[in-house]
Design a protein around this motif. Sequence first.
Motif, PDB file in Angstrom:
ATOM      1  N   UNK A  58      12.592  -8.604  23.960  1.00 53.52           N
ATOM      2  CA  UNK A  58      12.262  -7.488  24.842  1.00 53.52           C
ATOM      3  C   UNK A  58      11.158  -6.620  24.250  1.00 53.52           C
ATOM      4  N   UNK A  59      10.747  -5.644  25.038  1.00 48.26           N
ATOM      5  CA  UNK A  59       9.715  -4.715  24.588  1.00 48.26           C
ATOM      6  C   UNK A  59      10.114  -4.006  23.295  1.00 48.26           C
ATOM      7  N   UNK A  60      11.386  -3.614  23.212  1.00 49.12           N
ATOM      8  CA  UNK A  60      11.812  -2.830  22.056  1.00 49.12           C
ATOM      9  C   UNK A  60      12.538  -3.642  20.991  1.00 49.12           C
ATOM     10  N   UNK A  61      12.625  -4.972  21.175  1.00 49.60           N
ATOM     11  CA  UNK A  61      13.395  -5.805  20.241  1.00 49.60           C
ATOM     12  C   UNK A  61      12.989  -5.606  18.793  1.00 49.60           C
ATOM     13  N   UNK A  62      11.677  -5.594  18.575  1.00 48.23           N
ATOM     14  CA  UNK A  62      11.169  -5.551  17.216  1.00 48.23           C
ATOM     15  C   UNK A  62      11.574  -4.285  16.472  1.00 48.23           C
ATOM     16  N   UNK A  63      11.813  -3.206  17.207  1.00 52.42           N
ATOM     17  CA  UNK A  63      12.153  -1.953  16.509  1.00 52.42           C
ATOM     18  C   UNK A  63      13.357  -1.297  17.156  1.00 52.42           C
ATOM     19  N   UNK A  64      14.283  -2.158  17.565  1.00 51.59           N
ATOM     20  CA  UNK A  64      15.511  -1.746  18.240  1.00 51.59           C
ATOM     21  C   UNK A  64      16.270  -0.638  17.500  1.00 51.59           C
ATOM     22  N   UNK A  65      16.255  -0.702  16.181  1.00 47.48           N
ATOM     23  CA  UNK A  65      17.042   0.253  15.404  1.00 47.48           C
ATOM     24  C   UNK A  65      16.272   1.512  15.044  1.00 47.48           C
ATOM     25  N   UNK A  66      14.971   1.497  15.318  1.00 49.00           N
ATOM     26  CA  UNK A  66      14.143   2.643  14.963  1.00 49.00           C
ATOM     27  C   UNK A  66      14.077   3.587  16.167  1.00 49.00           C
ATOM     28  N   UNK A  67      15.104   4.399  16.304  1.00 47.94           N
ATOM     29  CA  UNK A  67      15.210   5.288  17.459  1.00 47.94           C
ATOM     30  C   UNK A  67      13.995   6.175  17.644  1.00 47.94           C
ATOM     31  N   UNK A  68      13.390   6.586  16.529  1.00 42.31           N
ATOM     32  CA  UNK A  68      12.238   7.484  16.605  1.00 42.31           C
ATOM     33  C   UNK A  68      11.092   6.864  17.405  1.00 42.31           C
TER      34      UNK A  68
END
Lengths: 390, 144
Positions: A120-130
């Motif tokens: 997905x669009x946010x997969x790469x930084x899924x855990x980086x809420x910021x």
Amino acid sequence: MIFNNKGAGYISILALCSAPWFAEANSDIRINGFGSIAAGYANDTTTFRNSDYESLLEFKPGSRFGLQMTADLGDGLAATAQVLAKGEDDFKPEFEWAYLSYDVAENTTARAGRLRIPFYKYSDFLDVGYAYTFVTPPKAMYSLEFSSFDGLGLIHRFELGDYELSANVNFGTVDDTFFESTTPTDGKLENFAGINLQMSRDFFSAYVAYFRAELEIPVALIETAAADLEAFGATPEQASSLKIDGDEATFIGAGFSFDYEDIIVNAEYSQIEVKNALDLVSDEWYLMAGYRMGLLTPYMIYETTENKRNTTTASTFSPLLAPSVQDAYDSLRFGYDGMTLGVRYDFHHSAALKVQFTRFDGIYDVSSGYGSLDDKESLNSFLTSIDFVF
Amino acid sequence: MSYIRKIVKTRVLIVLTLVAMSSSAFAEIAVIVHPSVSQSATVKDIAKLFLGKSKTLPGGIKLIPIAVEGSGEITTRFNKDLLRKEDSQLKAYWSRLVFTGKAQPPKDIESESKVLELVAANPNMIGYISSDLVSDSVRVLHSF
């Protein structure tokens, strides 16, 4: 999302913790970190699988800390490791990323090791809420229970007219515990391969993704049911048509986003299918819109997911067995939609506070008994987080 | 008469001082490179370097961008006017690249004079400083 090779994580986090003084001495090593302190509340004691919280205000599920170390070894070679400790796993540190990358050419980077799957669009930084606007990406889509694979990846960036494109090709395997929230089972994705193609121009960006793999996930319930069916006269082929035994699974995804002046619009769609197994094809999508007003960014999200009824597999069984097979398929029916209102407040140059309220409606999760097609459930949920990077 | 003249003079001086102060408060920003770098670059080319989208200028020369540390005024203005991003937007942008191992943000250098010094000494660096600090030891690629 959860890996089980837990041993390795402990050593590395010690190494990373002692690293900052080293970073100053050697300019080729960079340490970056991120974290989220999250709290949530839902107005129902029944656990809904796409809402991590129950009736009490809870802090653990969404809270997490990550540390990343990148060592530039020179001549285009770099080593990157990211260790993540999640509240939902009692803050046990685990490797999310660990890979070597090499700049094969000016615009081409090859990577080997443990990498994120760019579903997905946010997969790469899924855990980086910021890095994103909302507290968590909409779970209607972001519900796959694994997020990394072990293998090879190739990223190639190029330009086409005014468009910047990037192709991310991956190949490898996934070893993980699947169906964590329903029937936790250790399994494997073999010959995992796929591509995520992104394009962007000024304020517009879009992507398409395709992945496929062969799944080997011996879910106890399915294995037992298949054995029972065989005992009652089903052929091994028929039994195998229920088991997740080397079956091909496909993932198709697409999305776009606009970020023009202060208006943010973002939508994603995906379809997941496991062929020849006791599983249902699911479709999910969401649309998010936000408006940046200086430090405040109010936003709203509509999300929906639904799987489709399968009657073809049951019809291949004898009239005696067909009803039970159909029951098994029908027990997997799952769907809901959700409407979210929230706001992000950039109160500090490295931290953001977010608050969001979600109304889940039309919930039917037949296997857990939380809502049925005839009697759907509703749920209100409240989430807040402070996300930071350093 | 001389009294009035004196007042006028004083006023002119005050106005001039204010003009000087405001112009220094809004001094132009110069994007600087080593004098040996002869290529020209558009704002877009420069933005690509500072956003990690490219490592080279058209013409092939490899340049490493460096930034001025802190949430100081010059960096905020550079981010807003040249990169077209608010500080928090840029931070979120970089966290997306950093935590996916795709790129690292420009290194923060403690002062503009240090940036000048580094660029003057390194043919492969690109930085930005206030225009009034520019010396012959660097070449101005772009100013705004």
